[in-house]
Every structure is written in C-alpha cells, then in structure tokens.
Design an enzyme around this catalytic site. Structure first.
Site, short mmCIF file in Angstrom:
data_model
loop_
_atom_site.label_atom_id
_atom_site.label_comp_id
_atom_site.label_asym_id
_atom_site.label_seq_id
_atom_site.Cartn_x
_atom_site.Cartn_y
_atom_site.Cartn_z
N SER A 71 0.79 -1.23 0.00
CA SER A 71 0.00 0.00 0.00
C SER A 71 0.82 1.28 0.00
O SER A 71 0.32 2.32 -0.44
CB SER A 71 -0.94 0.01 1.21
OG SER A 71 -0.21 -0.04 2.42
N HIS A 115 -5.50 -3.56 -2.15
CA HIS A 115 -5.22 -2.57 -3.19
C HIS A 115 -5.16 -3.17 -4.58
O HIS A 115 -4.84 -2.48 -5.55
CB HIS A 115 -3.93 -1.82 -2.87
CG HIS A 115 -4.09 -0.79 -1.80
ND1 HIS A 115 -4.59 0.46 -2.04
CD2 HIS A 115 -3.83 -0.85 -0.47
CE1 HIS A 115 -4.62 1.15 -0.91
NE2 HIS A 115 -4.18 0.38 0.06
N LYS A 125 -12.30 0.26 -0.98
CA LYS A 125 -11.39 1.00 -1.87
C LYS A 125 -12.00 1.04 -3.28
O LYS A 125 -12.90 1.82 -3.54
CB LYS A 125 -10.00 0.39 -1.82
CG LYS A 125 -9.36 0.54 -0.44
CD LYS A 125 -7.98 -0.05 -0.37
CE LYS A 125 -7.28 0.29 0.94
NZ LYS A 125 -7.94 -0.25 2.15
#
Length: 391
Positions: free
Chosen positions: A180, A208, A239
C-alpha cells in the site's frame, strides 16, 4: 487522578517536527475533485480507484435497500443480523473470486485480524512479509502461533523460513498482493510455488488489487492465473469497490470456521442494508463495465510518465499507487501543503507509517480523472517541487 500531559507532550513533539496533521474535512462527495475549505482541488489521495463511490447504480441500490430493509440490521450476524441479502452477496462474491465461499467483515482490517487470530495456534507458524499491512501485523500479534518475518519480497529469505519451520503443524505464508505504501506487487507465482514445495498455506491480502488487477478487477491471484492455488484471499469493499467492508474468500470449511471463531465477526453488528446492496451493485459494475479498469491504468501510465519526465523519484511502484519520494518527514508534509496551495490534495506519509528517511507524498490516480485533471496536477507538482528544491 492522572492527566494526559504525556500525550500532550508527545503531540507537541510531532508539531515541532512538522509531522502533526489534523484531519482534513471534505465538503463534497468523493470524486476526482473535492471541496476543501471552500475550494475545489484535484483529489489524489483517495482509494476510490474506479470512481464507484458516486456511481449511479451503487447509489440507487443503497437507497432502494434502505426503503425495503431500513437503516440498520440490529444484531450481529450470528444472532439475528444475517439478512438474505448478506448471504446472497457473499455467494456472488465467491463466484466473482472463483472460490467456494466468501465471508464479509466490517472492514479489511478486521478481516485480516479475524483470520489470523482465529485459525492459528501455538502448534503453527505464520510467515509474513516485512512490509505487510498493519492489520496483518496486528492479527499476527493476536495469535499464539510462532512468527517469522521475511525480508520484503525476498524469496530466498522466505524459502529459508519455510525450511526452518517444517516441524510445525501448519505454516501460513502471508503477503500483501499490492503493497500500500510503495505500490509494488508481490512475486505471487514464486511465493505459491515455494509454498507448494514446502506444503505451506498461502494468504494474500488484495486490498489494493481488488478492482484494480486481474480480469474485471478480481485481484492479483487472478492476474497471475493462480485461481485454486491460493488458500485464503482477503480483500476490501472500501477502496475500488467504493463502499465499506472487507471479505475473506476461500473454501467452505474456512468460512464455517470463521463464523464460529473470528471475534471481529462474532462481536460486530452486520453491515446495514445500504452497504450490502451497494457492494453487490459494485460487483455488477465490475463485470459490466471493464472499461473503468482500463481507464484507471491508462491514467496511471500517463501520470507516472509525467512525474518521471519532471524528475521525481516514484520508487518501485507498478500500480496506481505512486509515491513521490521526498525523504525527510517535515519536507514531505511541506510538499503536501504546497501542493494544496497549487490546487492538488495529496497527503504526505511519514514515520511510523513508512520507515524513517522514506517520507513521501503518496498519490493514487483514479478512473474518474480526466487528462486535463492529471495535466493540471503535474503542473502543480512541478511548481511545488521546484519551489522546495525537490526537483
């Protein structure tokens, strides 16, 4: 009565070092541009990779769910908080991830903590990459298993740890799919091969990579054609998916065990109907609108090339996470402040989030940014970088 003077002193140290940072208030929806202090600026710090936080299908699904099911669920999943929509979404998520089953947690953080703290005992060993996410680190701290930390993406060090722990009942190798802070990708095919060689389990945190890598955003496991060879996949719904939550995808037996033993799942109220419905709609968008992922990568390449052309150091990033390396903590924060003055919101990241001497401004472009947005951002980076002597 003890006071909190010791906390005040520590906070003052942060202020003196130039690393103290109050919360930033957004006065608008989370888009490619946001309003801060009454001024519209380009957003380069959100995890809203595909722009789904404001996608019409997600908003419509959330509103319809509230009208039908209400604002909340009123219970934990194991008592009275499992609605049919929760089970239906998890089945859809499992199909999307090409796994037998999936289980949703309140966040990606609690998903990692829930898995690691519940499935391992003192008979086991967990082997973790040195730069894994904080939620993995905290999950490991909560387990009674022995632990080994291998140097970041160092396959020789990983193999050494596997060789030295063969007497354990179970070895679980844990890695981020995409890291990340640096935006680099784990060498997952080689990790899986080593784990197969030494009969170890593999767990990948694809927070991610979910919605970013793999076919239709299925993550690094799909990106490397490793479906069926990774035992545990953890991902986020907060996300690229654009809503809230985390999930664990894997075999039925893992789901069943976590329902009965994962404390974050057992002791947290289930997601409200609006969240679950919007997450479900997001999976439909990933399947129906793959052009969003394509646009994300087009913007990523454009922005990275622009930063490199200006002379910025973006480290070893291979993904839309693009750190602009600065080094000194106070300078990184000053760089962030100067960028905001130039119309770009990009937060500085300093110790302890990253090691000392590796402070940076971390940027994330999204599918929602236009080329004009990114050109303006690059101009702002050039001005701020030259003003501060970074380039």
């Amino acid at each position: 009565m003890n006071s909190f003077e010791y906390l005040e002193k520590e906070i003052q140290v942060w202020k003196d070092r130039g690393t103290y940072r109050p919360l930033t208030e957004l006065e608008s929806e989370q888009g490619s541009k946001v309003s801060i202090n009454g001024r519209e600026v380009i957003q380069l710090s959100s995890n809203n990779y595909l722009g789904l936080t404001t996608h019409p299908r997600l908003k419509r699904a959330a509103l319809e769910a509230v009208e039908r099911y209400g604002a909340g669920t009123g219970s934990v999943r194991t008592i009275a908080g499992t609605f049919s929509m929760h089970e239906e979404f998890e089945a859809k998520l499992a199909r999307f991830k090409h796994t037998e089953a999936a289980l949703v947690f309140q966040s990606g953080f609690t998903a990692n903590v829930g898995v690691l703290s519940s499935i391992l005992s003192e008979k086991d060993v967990v082997i973790s990459d040195a730069l894994n996410h904080a939620s993995i680190i905290d999950g490991i701290r909560l387990t009674k298993a022995s632990r080994r930390i291998y140097r970041h993406v160092d396959l020789e060090d990983l193999e050494k740890a596997l060789k030295e722990t063969q007497t354990a009942r179970t070895r679980l190798v844990v890695t981020d799919g995409v890291f990340s802070m640096d935006g680099d990708v784990a060498p997952l095919p080689e990790i899986v091969e080593l784990c197969e060689k030494y009969d170890a389990l593999v767990m990948v945190d694809d927070a991610h990579a979910s919605g970013v890598m793999g076919r239709n955003g299925r993550g690094t496991v799909d990106h490397f054609d490793l479906n069926g060879r990774v035992h545990i996949q953890v991902g986020t719904l907060s996300k690229a998916v654009g809503v809230l939550g985390g999930y664990v995808a894997g075999p039925f037996v893992l789901r069943d065990y976590l329902i009965h033993r994962a404390r974050p799942f057992l002791f947290s109220t289930s997601h409200p109907p609006a969240v679950t419905a919007a997450c479900s709609a997001a999976i439909d968008v990933l399947l129906d609108e793959p052009q969003l992922v394509d646009r994300l990568w087009e913007n990523t390449r454009f922005f990275k090339e622009g930063l490199a052309r200006l002379g910025f150091d973006t480290g070893k990033s291979e993904t839309p996470i693009t750190p602009v390396m600065v080094g000194e903590d106070a300078l990184a924060m000053k760089f962030s402040d100067t960028l905001l003055q130039e119309g770009v919101y990009a937060q500085g990241i300093v110790f302890p989030t990253v090691p000392k001497g590796q402070a940076r401004v971390r940027t994330i472009v999204t599918a929602g940014h236009s080329k004009e947005d990114l050109e303006q951002a690059l101009t702002a980076f050039e001005r701020a970088g030259k003003k501060l002597g970074i380039i």
